[in-house]
Design a protein around this motif. Structure first.
Motif, PDB file in Angstrom:
ATOM      1  N   GLU A 105       0.858  -1.194   0.000  1.00 14.49           N
ATOM      2  CA  GLU A 105       0.000   0.000   0.000  1.00 14.49           C
ATOM      3  C   GLU A 105       0.887   1.235   0.000  1.00 14.49           C
ATOM      4  O   GLU A 105       1.873   1.303   0.742  1.00 14.49           O
ATOM      5  N   ARG A 106       0.532   2.216  -0.825  1.00 14.51           N
ATOM      6  CA  ARG A 106       1.283   3.468  -0.846  1.00 14.51           C
ATOM      7  C   ARG A 106       0.660   4.431   0.156  1.00 14.51           C
ATOM      8  O   ARG A 106      -0.548   4.697   0.110  1.00 14.51           O
ATOM      9  N   VAL A 107       1.481   4.948   1.050  1.00 12.22           N
ATOM     10  CA  VAL A 107       1.004   5.835   2.112  1.00 12.22           C
ATOM     11  C   VAL A 107       1.776   7.143   2.055  1.00 12.22           C
ATOM     12  O   VAL A 107       2.856   7.232   1.465  1.00 12.22           O
ATOM     13  N   LYS A 108       1.236   8.159   2.670  1.00 10.16           N
ATOM     14  CA  LYS A 108       1.854   9.483   2.667  1.00 10.16           C
ATOM     15  C   LYS A 108       2.894   9.601   3.777  1.00 10.16           C
ATOM     16  O   LYS A 108       2.727   9.059   4.854  1.00 10.16           O
ATOM     17  N   MET A 109       3.946  10.340   3.496  1.00 13.48           N
ATOM     18  CA  MET A 109       4.901  10.743   4.514  1.00 13.48           C
ATOM     19  C   MET A 109       4.399  12.074   5.085  1.00 13.48           C
ATOM     20  O   MET A 109       4.888  13.155   4.771  1.00 13.48           O
ATOM     21  N   ASP A 110       3.365  11.967   5.917  1.00 14.57           N
ATOM     22  CA  ASP A 110       2.658  13.170   6.364  1.00 14.57           C
ATOM     23  C   ASP A 110       2.889  13.499   7.833  1.00 14.57           C
ATOM     24  O   ASP A 110       2.079  14.189   8.455  1.00 14.57           O
ATOM     25  N   GLY A 111       3.996  13.024   8.401  1.00 14.31           N
ATOM     26  CA  GLY A 111       4.318  13.401   9.771  1.00 14.31           C
ATOM     27  C   GLY A 111       3.365  12.786  10.771  1.00 14.31           C
ATOM     28  O   GLY A 111       2.960  11.625  10.647  1.00 14.31           O
ATOM     29  N   ILE A 112       2.989  13.565  11.771  1.00 15.69           N
ATOM     30  CA  ILE A 112       2.061  13.109  12.803  1.00 15.69           C
ATOM     31  C   ILE A 112       0.679  13.662  12.474  1.00 15.69           C
ATOM     32  O   ILE A 112       0.502  14.881  12.352  1.00 15.69           O
ATOM     33  N   THR A 113      -0.274  12.774  12.290  1.00 18.67           N
ATOM     34  CA  THR A 113      -1.635  13.177  11.954  1.00 18.67           C
ATOM     35  C   THR A 113      -2.586  12.783  13.068  1.00 18.67           C
ATOM     36  O   THR A 113      -2.412  11.746  13.714  1.00 18.67           O
ATOM     37  N   THR A 114      -3.580  13.615  13.305  1.00 20.16           N
ATOM     38  CA  THR A 114      -4.597  13.324  14.320  1.00 20.16           C
ATOM     39  C   THR A 114      -5.971  13.710  13.774  1.00 20.16           C
ATOM     40  O   THR A 114      -6.103  14.694  13.039  1.00 20.16           O
ATOM     41  N   LYS A 115      -6.949  12.917  14.137  1.00 14.67           N
ATOM     42  CA  LYS A 115      -8.343  13.241  13.879  1.00 14.67           C
ATOM     43  C   LYS A 115      -9.109  13.019  15.174  1.00 14.67           C
ATOM     44  O   LYS A 115      -9.045  11.933  15.755  1.00 14.67           O
ATOM     45  N   ALA A 116      -9.817  14.048  15.623  1.00 19.00           N
ATOM     46  CA  ALA A 116     -10.502  13.943  16.904  1.00 19.00           C
ATOM     47  C   ALA A 116     -11.837  14.661  16.868  1.00 19.00           C
ATOM     48  O   ALA A 116     -11.957  15.763  16.323  1.00 19.00           O
ATOM     49  N   THR A 117     -12.832  14.018  17.440  1.00 20.36           N
ATOM     50  CA  THR A 117     -14.123  14.629  17.712  1.00 20.36           C
ATOM     51  C   THR A 117     -14.449  14.322  19.164  1.00 20.36           C
ATOM     52  O   THR A 117     -14.461  13.150  19.559  1.00 20.36           O
ATOM     53  N   SER A 118     -14.676  15.342  19.951  1.00 24.18           N
ATOM     54  CA  SER A 118     -14.979  15.116  21.361  1.00 24.18           C
ATOM     55  C   SER A 118     -16.183  15.945  21.777  1.00 24.18           C
ATOM     56  O   SER A 118     -16.414  17.047  21.267  1.00 24.18           O
ATOM     57  N   LEU A 119     -16.920  15.386  22.709  1.00 25.59           N
ATOM     58  CA  LEU A 119     -18.087  16.054  23.281  1.00 25.59           C
ATOM     59  C   LEU A 119     -18.001  15.898  24.791  1.00 25.59           C
ATOM     60  O   LEU A 119     -17.863  14.771  25.302  1.00 25.59           O
TER      61      LEU A 119
END
Length: 830
Positions: A312-326
């Motif tokens: 699989e080809r992946v990005k060299m995109d450093g540190i990534t985060t996705k967050a949704t909080s309530l």
């Protein structure tokens, strides 16, 4: 800006706006913002009962407001933490995070922040500060929504928070107590980085208020990656409703974040070496760590062998985060004596870690080396060629190269549910005010990841380095796009796939007696951590055809380790305060705080086949930190101005057993080992402020005498020697002067004295100077210039290792601070 995902931001704003329009009964009392004149009157809301000012508390605590942080202009989240005394971090890891955050001379044995918890509005963002490839500084970003950052070291951090015997650092949100806000656009001068910051809040009615804030950021950064390695946004909002008759409040909090930021892994340098003394450090030709990194347009994506068993080809995109909080916060005063507080947050969070690690090696060490090819004869490297760029296909003849990994970790799930419930009673005994608290903390933390650690080779350059391909004597290609192995760089330890869950419950009790001249307090916390889930380690090597080249590969299909155990332990803290007068207090405190070893305990031989802990595992599963403190807090008049001073003498010790995944500190340079050691530290920390008319200054300093005792060959404890990576003295100072209503300037500096590496070699200390200038173009329009490292000093804070001591100057590696970085901004206040 991530246009396709910006609808999430809009949804967050819409949700907060809708709540503001319809909520008849949502809110909490906002933490008091620091008073500009006297910060010692700030009520402590972090790791405490929430009813004492700093000068009347027997803990070491510092509150830094948003304006002071903006004036300091930290280059990364970890450098922001250098504004809090006792926190020791190099600040060079970059805006993505992955810093090793030590506290009070208690070193980081492997990585992360084992004794420091980072919170947002009183709850941890992740339960453990040193989650492998998921350190706590990934998940929190300072932005315009933050009113202040508060740090409690030692003391009640052990008993009012879980997994935080060293310190709790709390990012406290602005809650719209005052109407207004601002919008600010900033841009890098001489580098590609644009950022938009905003916040707005205020009352909706007499009892209801709101606040929304956040940022958007995009660019290739001051260490030019050649492509947009920064691509982030974060939106935070809250809505507060105050009950009538001062009965309390209820609040709803929302956060949406999607961040992508680089993690800087160091650079080579030149130095003089005399015995164990390293001096005269200067940039390496062609790779100046102040301006360049090993991110590259020729390596902005790469192949991994994924958990589904395909390339699989992946990005060299450093540190990534996705967050949704309530989240929701409630305080209700039952009567004049009793109140109840509850703080809740649900978080859906995931991310990734992708970085080209740095290790400087010689070309000669690669020529003649052998590449494993299971099922085929091993291959011997005869030549090296450029794999991309303007020299693609040409022979590579440089003396040095970078032979470290391309790593990609998929953080599939690091979400959590947390709740902190507290009942507080207050009574006047006639001798003093007695406060009793009973609380119960709950947090369930998921950790699901798969690791992909590729053997990689690239040229040693800070300007878009090319990957390097290897060839045998017959001209047969042995690598693909500079990759000679998939998931196998650190052996079968680290082709890992796991899905873990940790549930932490902790009842706690506290008593405080506050008399006219003195105060006594004590608190106890009863921790219980339940571990479940499984880890699958790497299996045997096999070959994968990658574009016609057979590449040795490891997949996480080896031994499965199941977790099914519970570990209980107790933390406590006792303190006493003497009030000499309204401006001076002294305190003493003794504490013992425990922290649980989470995912770093897996694949370490300390878990039985049935999921229970071995006897060694039970001992190693909790690290206890013992601390003693003697402190002074003082304020007064000085030379026509007003000052505050907080000074603490301290000593501490702990024993840690933790798993190291890489060859960084493993004996023999093999990946995957257990590190057992004892640590002790003594020292002092200070924080001071001074204001005299238009002039103001804040500063902190931390002195540490940190030592380590490693086991001998027989397993006995060895002698205590100086601990690596901890400077004797670290400091931060920031000063500002308002020349008029239109013009203001500021200068700041952050630095440290020398520190040693694992081999005992001593690297010099240093400091960088920063400056800011502001001009009010109109009443509500401000222009500003900010310069980080104004004199472009090569400040190698994070010492690395010696590559070649046989040449003069010697070749070393390390992590320098950013070079001169100038940012211009325009702000509109409304």
């Amino acid at each position: 800006m991530k246009v396709a995902q910006f609808s999430n931001c809009v949804s967050a704003i819409a949700l907060v706006t809708a709540l503001a329009a319809t909520a008849p009964a949502l809110a909490q009392q906002a933490p008091a913002a620091p008073q500009e004149a006297d910060g010692l009157e700030v009520v402590i809301v972090t790791a405490s009962g929430g009813n004492r000012t700093q000068i009347n508390s027997s803990v070491s605590v510092t509150t830094v407001n948003a304006q002071a942080i903006a004036d300091f202009k930290p280059s990364s989240e970890s450098e922001l933490l250098r504004m809090i005394p006792g926190i020791q971090v190099s600040g060079t890891a970059g805006p993505g995070g992955n810093s090793n955050i030590a506290v009070r001379g208690l070193p980081v044995a492997t990585g992360g922040s084992p004794f420091v918890q980072i919170q947002e509005d009183g709850l941890p963002t992740v339960l453990f500060g040193d989650i492998q490839f998921g350190n706590n500084d990934y998940w929190t970003r300072f932005d315009a929504s933050v009113a202040n950052v508060e740090g409690v070291r030692g003391g009640s951090a052990s008993t009012y928070a879980s997994q935080a015997p060293g310190a709790v650092i709390n990012y406290i949100s602005n809650t719209g107590l005052q109407q207004g806000g601002y919008a600010q656009l900033s841009t890098g001068l001489g580098f590609s980085e644009n950022r938009f910051d905003f916040r707005y809040g205020g009352p909706i009615s007499d009892q209801t208020r709101f606040h929304v804030g956040g940022y958007l950021k995009k660019g290739s950064g001051p260490l030019d990656a050649g492509y947009d390695v920064s691509n982030s946004y974060q939106i935070k909002g809250n809505l507060t409703h105050d009950f009538a008759d001062n009965k309390g409040f209820v609040r709803v909090l929302v956060k949406i974040a999607d961040t992508q930021e680089p993690n800087y892994t160091g650079s080579p340098a030149l130095a003089s070496i005399n015995g164990l003394e390293v001096s005269n450090i200067e940039p390496f030709p062609g790779f100046d760590g102040r301006t360049g990194s090993n991110y590259s347009v020729y390596n902005q994506d790469f192949l991994i062998f994924n958990r589904d068993g395909v390339l699989e080809r992946v990005k060299m995109d450093g540190i990534t985060t996705k967050a949704t909080s309530l989240g929701g916060q409630v305080r209700y005063n039952l009567n004049d004596n009793w109140s109840v507080d509850n703080n809740f947050r649900w978080t859906d969070m995931s991310g990734g870690f992708a970085a080209p690690f740095l290790n400087v090696a010689t070309r000669a060490s690669v020529i003649g080396s052998v590449i494993s090819r299971p099922g085929l004869p091993n291959a011997t490297v005869a030549s090296i060629r450029y794999a991309a760029g303007p020299k693609a296909g040409q022979a590579f003849t440089d003396t040095y190269l970078d032979n470290n990994v391309n790593v990609r970790t998929n953080i599939r799930d690091i979400g959590s549910t947390a709740n902190d419930l507290k009942l507080t009673g207050n009574y006047d005994t006639g001798f003093g005010a007695l406060t009793a608290r009973v609380g119960y903390f709950y947090m369930k933390q998921n950790i699901a990841m798969d690791w992909h650690v590729n053997k990689s080779l690239r040229e040693l350059s800070g300007n878009n380095p090319s990957q390097l391909d290897l060839f045998d004597a017959a001209g047969n290609k042995l690598t693909q796009e500079g990759i000679s192995g998939y998931n196998n760089n650190w052996g079968d330890c680290c082709a890992r796939d796991y899905d873990l869950s940790y549930t932490n419950t902790a009842p706690y009790i506290a008593l405080e007696l506050d008399a006219e001249k003195f105060a006594l307090d004590g608190s106890v916390r009863f921790e219980s951590v339940e571990a479940s889930g499984n880890t699958v380690a790497g299996g045997s090597e096999f070959l994968v055809n990658s574009g016609g080249v057979q590449i040795a590969t490891i997949r996480a299909n080896g031994a499965r380790e199941n977790l099914n155990y519970t570990r209980d332990y107790t933390s406590w803290s006792f303190g006493a305060l003497y009030k000499l007068n309204e401006d001076t207090s002294f305190f003493v405190r003794r504490s013992k705080g425990g922290r649980f070893n989470g995912d770093r305990q897996t694949v370490s031989g300390k878990i039985n086949a049935n999921g229970s802990l071995t006897q060694a595992g039970r001992t190693a599963s909790v690290d206890f930190v013992n601390q003693d403190e003697l402190g002074l807090k003082n304020r007064g008049d000085l030379a026509g101005g007003r000052y505050t001073l907080e000074f603490t003498l301290l000593q501490g010790d702990f024993k840690q057993s933790t798993f190291e995944l890489s060859a960084t500190r493993c004996p023999g340079g093999s990946g995957g080992c257990v590190i057992d050691a004892k640590y002790e530290s003594s020292g002092a920390e200070a924080y001071a402020t001074y204001r005299n008319g238009p002039f103001s200054v804040i500063g902190n300093a931390t002195y540490s005498n940190a030592k380590i005792s490693r086991p001998t060959g027989s397993g006995a404890s060895g002698p205590f020697t100086r601990a690596p990576g901890i400077p004797d003295l670290s400091f931060t100072v920031a000063a500002n002067y308002d020349f008029s209503d239109k013009i203001a300037v500021g200068v700041s500096t952050t630095g440290q004295t020398s520190s040693i590496d694992d081999g005992g070699r001593e690297y010099p200390g240093g400091a960088v100077l920063n400056a800011t200038a502001k001009y009010s173009l109109l009443k509500n329009v401000e222009l500003s210039l900010s310069a980080y490292n104004l004199f472009d000093k090569f400040d190698l804070r994070g010492n690395g290792g010696v590559v070649n001591a046989g040449v003069n100057p010697a070749v070393i590696s390390g992590n320098p601070a950013l070079g001169r970085t100038i940012t211009a901004a325009i702000r509109y206040t409304f």
